[in-house]
Scaffold this motif. Structure first.
Motif, PDB file in Angstrom:
ATOM      1  N   ASN A 128       8.058  21.218  61.978  1.00 41.77           N
ATOM      2  CA  ASN A 128       6.911  20.533  61.453  1.00 41.77           C
ATOM      3  C   ASN A 128       5.577  21.622  61.296  1.00 41.77           C
ATOM      4  OD1 ASN A 128       4.644  20.712  63.774  1.00 41.77           O
ATOM      5  ND2 ASN A 128       5.997  19.359  64.970  1.00 41.77           N
ATOM      6  N   THR A 153      -0.484  22.090  49.030  1.00 42.84           N
ATOM      7  CA  THR A 153       0.223  21.232  48.190  1.00 42.84           C
ATOM      8  C   THR A 153      -0.576  20.011  48.127  1.00 42.84           C
ATOM      9  OG1 THR A 153       1.582  20.144  49.872  1.00 42.84           O
ATOM     10  CG2 THR A 153       2.703  22.082  49.099  1.00 42.84           C
ATOM     11  N   GLY A 154      -0.318  18.941  47.190  1.00 43.00           N
ATOM     12  CA  GLY A 154      -0.884  17.760  46.960  1.00 43.00           C
ATOM     13  C   GLY A 154      -0.814  16.951  48.540  1.00 43.00           C
ATOM     14  N   THR A 155       0.222  17.171  49.454  1.00 41.82           N
ATOM     15  CA  THR A 155       0.184  16.595  50.490  1.00 41.82           C
ATOM     16  C   THR A 155      -0.142  17.203  51.816  1.00 41.82           C
ATOM     17  OG1 THR A 155       2.545  17.051  50.724  1.00 41.82           O
ATOM     18  CG2 THR A 155       2.086  15.099  49.748  1.00 41.82           C
ATOM     19  N   GLY A 156      -1.002  18.518  51.610  1.00 45.54           N
ATOM     20  CA  GLY A 156      -1.320  19.269  52.496  1.00 45.54           C
ATOM     21  C   GLY A 156      -0.294  20.637  52.597  1.00 45.54           C
ATOM     22  N   ILE A 158       2.064  23.558  53.284  1.00 47.69           N
ATOM     23  CA  ILE A 158       3.501  23.950  53.940  1.00 47.69           C
ATOM     24  C   ILE A 158       3.831  25.299  54.028  1.00 47.69           C
ATOM     25  CG2 ILE A 158       4.356  21.543  53.065  1.00 47.69           C
ATOM     26  CD1 ILE A 158       5.642  23.175  50.666  1.00 47.69           C
ATOM     27  N   LYS A 163       8.843  25.929  49.933  1.00 46.80           N
ATOM     28  CA  LYS A 163       8.739  25.472  48.658  1.00 46.80           C
ATOM     29  C   LYS A 163       9.854  26.411  47.975  1.00 46.80           C
ATOM     30  CE  LYS A 163       5.587  25.615  44.837  1.00 46.80           C
ATOM     31  NZ  LYS A 163       4.347  25.639  44.432  1.00 46.80           N
TER      32      LYS A 163
END
Length: 173
Positions: A128, A153-156, A158, A163
């Motif tokens: 995680n 990223t668009g979701t937080g 990483i 990627k």
């Protein structure tokens, strides 16, 4: 793959809790077990030492505070000729991080190298983001630099390594 035991090197194994069975532990010659869960009791096998690292698999959990202790234990078992099995519930996040920390500290692998070493032996690993942050800090403390960084990223955020994997696997992103 989740239910299988993955051999990381000659003395280190990684798996989910479901794969930890007395007959398998004995067959592999395991002398020590590191249980990286809060929810599963240690396996009770005579002559097998079990240590529990009580950490939840959440981004806010402080697994990093155990990296040195666990890496030292793995190295001590290796030097004494033993074999050690590290597990969490699924063998995907907590236990791979402990193995990665060991490889960085004692095999002097960079974080990216250690991650790919484990990933090549256990394809399902996916720590995680909170654990990634702690591994990145551990690498900085050990080597004074980082091979992995967090990217937005668009979701937080990483780890950039995820990627790169997506690009390689899907040719996108």
């Amino acid at each position: 793959m989740v239910g299988q035991i993955s051999q990381i090197d000659e003395h280190l194994f990684l798996c989910s809790a479901g794969a930890v069975k007395t007959d398998i532990v004995r067959a592999l010659g395991v002398t020590n077990i590191v249980n990286c869960t809060t929810e599963i009791s240690n396996l009770n096998v005579p002559s097998v030492e079990c240590v529990q690292i009580p950490v939840e698999d959440t981004p806010s959990a402080r697994l990093g505070m155990y990296f040195d202790r666990c890496a030292d234990k793995i190295q001590q078992v290796h030097k004494s000729g033993g074999k050690i099995l590290v597990h969490c519930v699924a063998g995907i996040s907590r236990s791979p991080c402990v193995c990665i920390a060991y490889l960085m500290k004692y095999q002097r692998m960079r974080l990216d190298q250690a991650y790919y070493h484990i990933k090549n032996r256990r394809r399902v690993i996916h720590p995680n983001v909170g654990f990634w942050r702690q591994l990145i800090e551990f690498e900085r403390r050990l080597f004074g630099r980082n091979t992995v960084k967090m990217i937005p990223t668009g979701t937080g955020p990483i780890p950039d390594i995820y990627k790169k994997e997506q690009k390689k696997d899907y040719g996108v992103i």
